[in-house]
Enzyme design. Structure first.
Site, mmCIF file in Angstrom:
data_model
loop_
_atom_site.group_PDB
_atom_site.id
_atom_site.type_symbol
_atom_site.label_atom_id
_atom_site.label_comp_id
_atom_site.label_asym_id
_atom_site.label_seq_id
_atom_site.Cartn_x
_atom_site.Cartn_y
_atom_site.Cartn_z
ATOM 1 N N ASP A 238 -31.441 14.778 7.833
ATOM 2 C CA ASP A 238 -31.042 15.378 9.105
ATOM 3 C C ASP A 238 -30.852 16.890 9.045
ATOM 4 O O ASP A 238 -30.380 17.498 10.017
ATOM 5 C CB ASP A 238 -29.764 14.706 9.622
ATOM 6 C CG ASP A 238 -30.035 13.289 10.098
ATOM 7 O OD1 ASP A 238 -31.066 13.088 10.767
ATOM 8 O OD2 ASP A 238 -29.236 12.389 9.788
ATOM 9 N N ASP B 269 -37.002 9.233 14.264
ATOM 10 C CA ASP B 269 -36.113 10.383 14.474
ATOM 11 C C ASP B 269 -36.495 11.561 13.578
ATOM 12 O O ASP B 269 -36.256 12.725 13.912
ATOM 13 C CB ASP B 269 -34.649 10.023 14.150
ATOM 14 C CG ASP B 269 -34.239 8.618 14.534
ATOM 15 O OD1 ASP B 269 -35.109 7.736 14.550
ATOM 16 O OD2 ASP B 269 -33.051 8.412 14.774
HETATM 17 N N1 GLY Z 1 -30.936 9.970 14.299
HETATM 18 C C1 GLY Z 1 -29.924 9.257 14.831
HETATM 19 C C2 GLY Z 1 -30.012 8.793 16.235
HETATM 20 O O1 GLY Z 1 -30.860 9.097 17.018
HETATM 21 O O2 GLY Z 1 -29.123 8.038 16.553
#
Ligand code: GLY
Length: 409
Positions: A124, A189
């Site tokens: 992330d 994501d």
């Molecule tokens: N990457 C985490 C979400 O979208 O919840």
């Protein structure tokens, strides 16, 4: 009779000209009205988020959401994937208002997690550092911010596996991720972490960042999408051979369902890939995802999706406003690249978000801007709550809308 015909011949083109002038002036007025609605929303956002800033300052912590008792839940100190969005929103408000209080807030709150730029245990880093320091650098050209972005980008590169052609999303040696039997999970994501890498190649001239971003985007293009252009959430790879081991979900309703925020991350991610590379395959993919989302039969008429397009109890399922804000931010950019106009859908989503159904009254919703988002239903976590990233992408969409559709003079 002949006179009459003569007059008609002159009057007809004049009438046509007059209606064209009237129509375009009506269109210009409605364009101006729409822009002034967007400006009104930005002003309102500034008022509401000024109240949230008081809470954040008092706690010296980053607001994330509300807990199950409706109380403020701040990000934890040990790397929280949402920690970049709050300073990011402050940067957007600085951009919108020019008020230095927002610049100060952004700098202060992003400094709380600066050290996380060295973490290599999580993908992330792109979300966290591009939304905060990335926006900061874009607006201020502060070289120290660029250095932070470079360190974060280098940490992110350590998670790239050339056998797979992807950045690993989650480590599988601890937490709930360790219980799924995965080896090298990559989630849709993760497309959102590529913007940091593309931007770093632009800023430094070193193409290693962009090369990894392109490899990741290409592998994801190959494996993450179904024939109807919806996307899986998790693709688990064999780390040695790069073969696909599992096609799963973590936050969606089922492995074969379409988790709404996942589709939003996909359209945003491929639009960004096209922005930096101008490779038409990425544009095509973004358009295909837009088609999937916008033509989905079960989409509510206000354009705010349920948390999963295939959730079992539609229409009695929570909406996910965060999916709508990410999608609309992406659509506004995509609209600038395509001949097809997405403006009617963009206007619809923004009009819905501005209603009292989704925008909190001043001082309510614990001072977050938007209501009704979903973090993760399978984890029984953050259901029908405000989320800092819903607010962040909404502000981004409002700013992009102003930038893209304001009458030029
Ligand atoms: N990457 C985490 C979400 O979208 O919840």
């Amino acid at each position: 009779m002949q006179n009459h015909l003569y007059i008609m011949r002159i009057l007809k083109p004049l009438a046509l000209l007059l209606s064209i002038i009237l129509l375009s002036s009506c269109m210009a007025t409605s364009k101006k009205e729409k822009i002034s609605q967007v400006e009104k929303q930005l002003l309102y956002a500034e008022k509401q988020l000024s109240l949230l800033l008081v809470d954040a300052e008092k706690a010296n912590k980053i607001p994330r959401t509300l807990d199950e008792h409706g109380q403020m839940h701040f990000t934890h100190n040990n790397f929280d994937w949402t920690e970049g969005f709050y300073p990011g929103s402050s940067w957007y408000l600085y951009e919108a208002t020019g008020d230095v209080k927002w610049k100060n807030a952004a700098e202060k709150f992003q400094s709380l997690f600066e050290e996380h730029k060295n973490r290599t245990t999580n993908h992330d880093l792109g979300f966290v550092f591009n939304c905060s320091y990335g926006n900061g650098y874009r607006l201020t050209k502060n070289e120290a911010f660029k250095e932070v972005m470079i360190t974060a980008g280098n940490s992110l590169l350590t998670r790239f596996n050339p056998n797979v052609g992807c950045i690993k999303s989650w480590d599988v040696d601890n937490g709930w991720q360790a219980t799924r039997g995965w080896e090298f999970p990559v989630i849709i994501d993760n497309m959102m972490n590529l913007e940091l890498l593309f931007e770093l190649s632009k800023l430094t001239g070193d193409m290693k960042y962009q090369e990894v971003a392109i490899a990741h985007a290409d592998t994801t293009l190959k494996n993450h999408f179904r024939s109807d252009n919806s996307s899986y959430h998790v693709i688990d790879y064999d780390a040695e051979t790069g073969a696909v081991r599992n096609k799963h979900t973590a936050q969606g309703f089922a492995h074969e369902s379409s988790w709404a925020r996942g589709q939003a991350w996909g359209i945003y991610g491929y639009t960004v890939c096209y922005r930096y590379t101008k490779n038409v395959k990425y544009l095509n993919q973004a358009v295909k995802i837009a088609d999937y989302i916008l033509n989905y039969k079960g989409m509510p008429t206000d354009g705010i999706p349920y948390w999963d397009y295939n959730a079992a109890n539609i229409p009695n399922e929570p909406r996910d406003v965060s999916a709508a804000t990410v999608t609309v931010a992406a659509l506004i950019e995509l609209d600038g690249y395509t001949e097809t106009s997405y403006l009617p859908e963009i206007d619809k989503i923004l009009r819905s978000l501005a209603t009292e159904e989704y925008t909190a009254k001043l001082g309510k919703n614990k001072n977050f801007l938007l209501k009704h988002s979903v973090g993760s239903i399978p984890h029984n976590n953050e259901i029908d709550v405000p989320l800092n990233y819903a607010d962040y992408y909404y502000l981004e969409a409002l700013l992009k809308y102003e930038d893209s559709y304001s009458p030029k003079n």
